[in-house]
Design an enzyme around this catalytic site. Structure first.
Site, PDB file in Angstrom:
ATOM      1  N   CYS A 165      -2.281   3.148   6.912  1.00  0.00           N
ATOM      2  CA  CYS A 165      -1.156   2.883   7.800  1.00  0.00           C
ATOM      3  C   CYS A 165      -1.653   2.887   9.229  1.00  0.00           C
ATOM      4  O   CYS A 165      -2.801   3.208   9.507  1.00  0.00           O
ATOM      5  CB  CYS A 165      -0.082   3.940   7.620  1.00  0.00           C
ATOM      6  SG  CYS A 165      -0.651   5.552   8.128  1.00  0.00           S
TER       7      CYS A 165
ATOM      8  N   CYS B 244      -3.571   5.651  11.155  1.00  0.00           N
ATOM      9  CA  CYS B 244      -5.009   5.832  10.991  1.00  0.00           C
ATOM     10  C   CYS B 244      -5.785   5.348  12.226  1.00  0.00           C
ATOM     11  O   CYS B 244      -6.871   5.848  12.508  1.00  0.00           O
ATOM     12  CB  CYS B 244      -5.505   5.050   9.774  1.00  0.00           C
ATOM     13  SG  CYS B 244      -4.786   5.601   8.234  1.00  0.00           S
TER      14      CYS B 244
ATOM     15  N   ASP C  44     -11.491  -9.769 -20.153  1.00  0.00           N
ATOM     16  CA  ASP C  44     -12.623  -8.970 -20.588  1.00  0.00           C
ATOM     17  C   ASP C  44     -12.025  -7.612 -20.928  1.00  0.00           C
ATOM     18  O   ASP C  44     -10.923  -7.296 -20.486  1.00  0.00           O
ATOM     19  CB  ASP C  44     -13.619  -8.871 -19.433  1.00  0.00           C
ATOM     20  CG  ASP C  44     -14.653  -7.805 -19.669  1.00  0.00           C
ATOM     21  OD1 ASP C  44     -15.241  -7.819 -20.754  1.00  0.00           O
ATOM     22  OD2 ASP C  44     -14.853  -6.964 -18.786  1.00  0.00           O
TER      23      ASP C  44
END
Lengths: 52, 750
Positions: free
Chosen positions: B30, B33, B438
């Site tokens: 966010c 930071c 996979d």
């Protein structure tokens, strides 16, 4: 129609100022981090609480 | 403690003598930071400036002191809770950046010119129906010419350059009719201005450039975005390897700086960062990321190990080799190259439209001129009408139709946790009607999770999880995720290849192998029931716990498979793993079509069978062994935890533990392509209406301007609809960020 003599340069000059302003902003990297700029404006860290 | 990392190869010396290191930062969730990181780094002595780019999650750190160690930045970020990886912008990225700035300058110049010329044009248009004097009109036309000619000469460069290149190669692109249209419109307007005519098309010519450049800029935005994603991922995975020097000293070096012939130490629990041959040591490696095989493989001197495998038990010394003849890596590389060559033949929707468009426009314009001459009109009138046709057909809407939708749709995909690696991927994703998975790391989680939770004492498990915080073993990291928000025990020590020990509540606690914890007997019993799982043991005083770990299905795998089935997709599993685990997963998911034990070439062969039946396959895979299939499939997606080569071969990456982004990618891309087609049809309808008017000679500059901007705006607004219907990411835990998602606790059962 003599009014055109100074109205035209003024109109063009204003537009030209806008162009120069944009190119300056582009050159100084103001468009590099658009999301960050939106968030940084809310940061009030530059306002120091008294005594700090 | 690990040895200091040598970052010198990635530090850039700037013209003013200062140094700069760019880092891709992981864990930014966010905007708060930004402050955290920048303020946190302000306390690093010697560092002059650190600025975080929130858009692409990169940090630029500047310093001047020559003795400053950039490792301090990484260390400080780690303290703050962010992982950072030094980063070197690829040459393509730098070139894209320069191109973007150039296009934006062109866009600005043409925008400025278009607005100001419009100022005069509107005056002339309203004056023509009222009382403008011919002298004033001439003045306005001349001023328009004065602005338009230099502006078009500058802003038209991207088109003129490409058109010249195309002509030199005797090919035809959209740039040729654009350049021709703009030049003729300007030339004709200048001629008309000199002869004091009533109409000039300066505004149309420049506005055309403006709208077309807008399309180019959007296209470039898309390319830059996808390139930044790829670049960050490369850096975030950017491992280091412990290189043993001549003097026997270990030095941690970014993998980039490791050369063939170097000796690399691989500690137990490390992911092997290079391909090479084991010179000394004995261990087991987990090759699930490389071959899809879930069982451990013993290695010793002479064995080959591949980047991406995890060294489980003992320390190994590896001599780095380049991809040698006959190895798995070499075969995979060769297959990827062949497959990628086939894919590059895919023709984008926009290019297909352009291919039809150019000849049609030129023929129409020419026919108009000839028709008017034949009908007895003068040469002047015939040419003016033909040029009006060229102007009116100029592909503004066409140029915006695809890029605008792509940019909007990629934003929607990003919110859903899907990162595109190429713009055209949207078109290919949308065309798929078959999904091939996979197994290992794709349908299942990439790292093992606890499977016998119900049989464990919760208190003991919590202690084990907290002790696991002190270990760097890959199995421990899955366990450590249980210890949310707790601090590691003080004084915990790790014995490489064995486990961690500490004193907890006055009693010795040990976490690690069965022998290390003295729990061989219990481990044997637990393992006897499920031989393909691994155990991690915990001892606290006299109490013992045997934690059984295995790769389990992704939490929403069953739901995703059901949803894809409902949507009418044909499903299949192609795995490199043994038959038994694949069969179990296929049964759990209800997929009838599955194959096990496939080699990379066999996976491609299986895809070819689908293609032969006319199916278009979306391949979802993560292993090195999937890379050729990812490159060969019509479209492909990899989880962000995939092997490098697999990521590089995939069209898109998805974040997080859930498989839902795969469904979202398929759904959103179908929607986006439907909108692109609509947009192209809008452009066609616009031409169907406007071209007859132009041919008939009714088009005035006013009509041209209105039609051009009208169709462009409609197309752009329609493109914005691609934003609707993108499901918002459900919880912050799975919120996409350009960084790898943080480790999340496993709260799931198979």
């Amino acid at each position: 129609m003599n009014v055109l003599v100074y109205l035209l340069p003024i109109a063009l000059g204003l537009g030209f100022l806008g162009l120069v302003g944009f190119l300056w902003a582009l050159k100084s990297g103001q468009y590099d981090d658009l999301d960050g700029a939106a968030a940084r404006i809310l940061d009030d860290d530059d306002i120091r609480k008294p005594g700090l | 403690m690990s040895p200091a990392i040598d970052y010198s190869a990635l530090v850039e010396t700037r013209p003013d003598g200062s140094r700069r290191l760019e880092l891709a930062v992981e864990g930014i969730t966010c905007a708060a930071c930004i402050g955290d990181i920048e303020r946190g780094l302000a306390t690093v002595p010697g560092l002059d400036r650190a600025r975080l780019n929130y858009t692409n999650r990169r940090l630029a750190a500047d310093w001047t002191a020559p003795q400053f160690d950039p490792g301090a930045i990484v260390a400080r970020l780690a303290e703050l809770g962010y992982k950072a990886h030094p980063f070197e912008a690829s040459r393509e990225e730098a070139r894209d950046e320069a191109e973007m700035r150039f296009l934006l300058r062109c866009l600005a110049v043409s925008g400025f010119a278009a607005m100001n010329i419009m100022l005069f044009s509107v005056s002339v248009w309203s004056g023509n129906v009222s009382d403008i004097t011919p002298e004033t009109r001439d003045l306005f036309h001349w001023i328009s010419a004065l602005i338009a000619l230099p502006a078009a000469a500058y802003a038209g460069q991207p088109f003129f350059r490409n058109a010249l290149r195309a002509l030199r190669n005797r090919s035809m692109t959209m740039d040729v009719p654009i350049s021709l249209g703009v030049c003729l419109a300007l030339g004709m307007s200048l001629y008309e201005t000199i002869h004091s005519a009533e109409h000039a098309y300066f505004d149309s010519a420049v506005m055309l450039l403006f709208f077309l450049l807008l399309g180019r800029v959007l296209d470039q935005v898309m390319r830059r975005k996808t390139r930044a994603v790829a670049g960050n991922l490369l850096a975030l995975r950017g491992e280091t390897a412990v290189v043993l020097g001549e003097d026997g000293q270990a030095r941690e070096t970014p993998v980039k700086g490791v050369r063939p012939g170097d000796r690399v130490l691989v500690r137990p629990g490390d992911r092997v960062a290079v391909d090479g041959e084991v010179i000394s040591g004995a261990s087991e490696v987990d090759a699930s990321l490389v071959t899809g095989e879930t069982a451990r493989e013993p290695v010793g001197p002479g064995s080959l190990v591949y980047a991406g495998t995890v060294n489980v038990s003992g320390a190994l010394t590896v001599r780095v080799t380049a991809a040698a003849e006959g190895t798995l890596l070499q075969e995979v590389n060769r297959l990827v190259e062949t497959a990628a060559g086939a894919r590059s033949r895919y023709l984008r929707l926009a290019d297909r439209a352009a291919r039809i468009y150019s000849p049609v426009v030129h023929v129409t314009a020419l026919a108009t001129a000839i028709g008017w001459l034949a009908a007895g009109a003068g040469l002047h009138a015939a040419i003016i009408t033909a040029i009006a046709v060229l102007i009116i057909t100029c592909p503004c809407a066409l140029a915006l139709a695809v890029p605008a939708t792509q940019v909007v749709a990629s934003g929607g995909l990003f919110r859903a946790g899907v990162l595109l690696q190429s713009g055209e991927a949207i078109e290919r994703l949308a065309a798929c009607d078959t999904v091939v998975f996979d197994k290992t790391g794709t349908l299942t989680t990439p790292d093992p999770r606890i499977v016998n939770r119900a049989e464990l004492d919760p208190g003991l498990l919590a202690l084990a999880a907290r002790l696991a915080l002190s270990s760097r073993h890959p199995l421990a990291s899955a366990l450590a995720a249980e210890a949310r928000g707790q601090r590691p025990f003080e004084g915990a020590t790790e014995t490489p290849g064995q486990g961690v020990s500490a004193v907890v509540e006055g009693e010795p606690a040990r976490l690690g192998s069965a022998a290390f914890c003295g729990a061989e007997a219990q481990a044997q019993t637990v393992l006897g029931a499920s031989p393909d799982a691994t155990v991690i043991c915990f001892a606290h005083g006299a109490r013992r716990a045997v934690i059984l770990m295995r790769q389990v299905l992704r939490p929403d795998a069953v739901a995703v498979v059901a949803e894809l089935k409902r949507a009418g997709y044909e499903l299949a599993i192609l795995s490199g793993d043994r038959e038994e685990p694949v069969a179990r997963v296929a049964a759990q998911l209800g997929v009838e079509n599955w194959r096990a034990g496939l080699k990379p070439a066999e996976k491609i062969a299986a895809l070819d069978e689908f293609a032969a039946r006319g199916r278009r396959v979306l391949m979802v895979g993560d292993g090195l062994n999937d890379a050729p299939a990812l490159a060969a499939a019509h479209a492909s997606i990899s989880p962000v935890t995939a092997a490098h080569l697999a990521q590089a071969s995939a069209d898109a990456l998805f974040l997080g533990d859930r498989l839902a982004p795969v469904v979202d990618a398929a759904r959103l891309s179908r929607r986006a392509v439907a909108i692109m087609r609509q947009n192209l049809w809008i452009a066609v309808i616009y031409n169907v209406v406007a071209v007859p008017l132009a041919i008939a000679g009714f088009v005035t500059p006013l009509i041209a301007a209105g039609a051009m901007s009208g169709s462009s705006i409609i197309v752009t607004l329609n493109a914005l609809r691609a934003r609707l219907g993108s499901r918002p990411t459900p919880s912050p835990e799975t919120a996409p960020s350009a960084a790898l998602p943080p480790h999340r606790p496993a709260t799931l059962a198979p």
